[in-house]
Design an enzyme around this catalytic site. Structure first.
Site: not given
Lengths: 106, 153, 238
Positions: C61, C157-158, C195, C199
């Site tokens: 790369h 919630c979100h 994360r 949740c």
């Protein structure tokens, strides 16, 4: 080798006060944290930091377990003459690391 | 024969009792730590620091006690004749009172130190500076640590 | 560069009435993200920069700067929907014939962080590939599905309560623009999957294993939902 970030100007005018910021990757295990099996994780922290400017100490710090993981320290020094800044972190379990940076004073 | 609800409350009471016992057993270990005042006087060699000339900058309300930015600044010309020798930070309610002690001198140019600390809970902090004339100065700050709603585990 | 990133961030927030959770943080935590010399996530970036060379990525790369924009285009499709961490692992396995760094290892996070940084300030833009449609639909369904002992969906919630507070914490709109990120709670770097696990355990449901297609599907939905917002990697969150 722990990753280290050191932020300082490459050049400074004589007599100028410059700010230095350091960050080092370290868990700073307090010695109080219980693990999943109920035992307490033994202390593993950085206990001492020093900044030497042309081999003379300009700043040093004793750190306790209350310092957050990946310790951040910011302090200042007077740019007196061109030379080498040496940053040393020492701690539990034989931890020792030194990084150097050059500073050009005009 | 007690009803199921009574026996359950009995279990809950026992569980609560065990919880309280754990707290009572855990307390003495923490109580062994020197108090905030003892820690400060230990640093000053018994001298009462003057409440002047030191700024202790820390958010009054923090989102997470694991990493709290803190800055201590001391008024001083930082000359050979008149400067700050040491700056120390102490806490009230962590397992140990000591946070950090910095050693500096006229070559630092400014008597200012920033770091990030852990706060086990809401508490008072005291920053103390040792001056080159042998005097001590201090500032304190109270911090409230809020508990996050969604933590890991 | 930082200013550009911030400008894009603000543009994303105002032009489309969406808000990065950066806006909900205290000024101190915002400063920690804004200043590279104060951002602990940059330690992982440095680690990733070293790994880029030592682990042989540079062999194909070239300079990591050539990865500009790449992280903004994931999850993508390659035989199956794949996230950036999956792509790095696949590259190590199929092209380098080595055991990939495990998901959530410091090495894997470091590589994702340095690649993510190359897209900082660039708008999130997951590919509009029809082969991703089933995963996108699945991701949205998972996002809206009630789960766990608390019987809560992500959306409750979100979406429905974003901007309000749960205990002392503001509820963000769940735009995953800054991963991998440094969370003060974790005292370290973590991925979006970590994360999402938080949740899921938070609503007392069984989380999926790292690398599960369900996570990739949710990420795909969330990144499509965040399209146009600026990448913030490595972000800092409380």
């Amino acid at each position: 080798m722990a990753r280290v970030l050191i932020n300082l100007p490459r050049t400074a005018r004589r007599g100028e006060v410059i700010e230095i910021r350091t960050l080092i990757q370290h868990v700073m295990e307090t010695g109080y944290r219980p693990r999943a099996d109920g035992s307490v994780a033994p202390r593993d922290i950085i206990t001492h930091f020093a900044c030497l400017y042309n081999n003379e100490e300009v700043f040093a710090a004793e750190l306790a377990p209350a310092i957050a993981a990946n310790p951040f320290l910011s302090f200042s020094l007077v740019a007196a003459e061109s030379g080498i800044l040496a940053f040393t972190w020492t701690g539990d379990n034989g931890f020792e690391q030194t990084e150097t940076r050059s500073l050009t004073v005009t | 024969m007690s009803s199921p609800s009574l026996s359950r409350s009995g279990i809950e009471r026992r569980a609560l009792g065990a919880g309280l016992l754990a707290v009572v057993l855990a307390r003495p270990a923490r109580a062994d730590r020197p108090g905030l005042r003892e820690a400060v006087l230990g640093f000053t060699g018994g001298a009462e620091p003057a409440e002047a000339g030191v700024t202790l900058d820390i958010p009054p309300l923090v989102e997470n006690g694991n990493t709290v930015p803190v800055t201590i600044a001391v008024e001083s010309p930082m000359t050979d004749a008149e400067h700050v020798l040491r700056i120390a930070l102490f806490n009230e309610r962590n397992p140990q009172p000591h946070v950090v002690t910095a050693r500096l001198g006229p070559r630092a140019g400014r008597a200012r130190l920033s770091t990030r600390m852990r706060l086990a809970t809401s508490q008072r902090l005291v920053a103390v500076a040792e001056m080159s004339d042998g005097s001590f100065r201090a500032a304190n700050a109270d911090v409230i640590v809020t508990l996050a709603a969604c933590v890991e585990g | 560069m930082r200013r550009l990133a911030l400008a894009l961030l603000l543009l994303g927030a105002t032009a489309e009435a969406r808000e990065s959770s950066f806006a909900l943080m205290s000024p101190e935590t915002q400063a920690m993200q804004r200043e590279d010399s104060a951002n602990p996530g940059m330690l992982w970036v440095e680690e990733g920069r070293a790994l880029w060379d030592s682990a042989g990525c540079a062999g194909c790369h070239g300079d990591v700067a050539g990865m500009r924009g790449v992280a903004a285009r994931y999850p993508a499709f390659d035989a199956a929907p794949i996230d950036l961490a999956g792509r790095i692992a696949q590259c190590q396995e199929a092209r380098q014939h080595r055991t990939p760094f495990p998901r959530e290892s410091e090495e894997a996070l470091a590589l994702a962080a340095v690649i993510g940084l190359q897209s900082r300030g660039i708008p999130v833009n997951p590919p509009d590939d029809p082969r991703l449609a089933p995963a996108l639909a699945r991701g949205e369904a998972l996002y809206r599905e009630r789960r766990g002992q608390l019987d809560l969906s992500c959306a409750q919630c979100h979406d429905a309560n974003a901007g309000r507070h749960l205990a002392g914490s503001p509820i963000p709109e769940a735009h995953p623009t800054g991963y991998p990120l440094y969370r003060l709670e974790w005292q370290g770097m973590g991925s979006l999957q970590r994360r999402l696990r938080n949740c899921m355990t938070g609503v007392r449901s069984e989380p999926y294993a790292y690398g599960a297609p369900e996570y990739v599907a949710i990420e795909l939905f969330l990144m499509r939902r965040a399209a146009g917002m600026a990448v913030e990697t490595p972000a800092v969150r409380p």
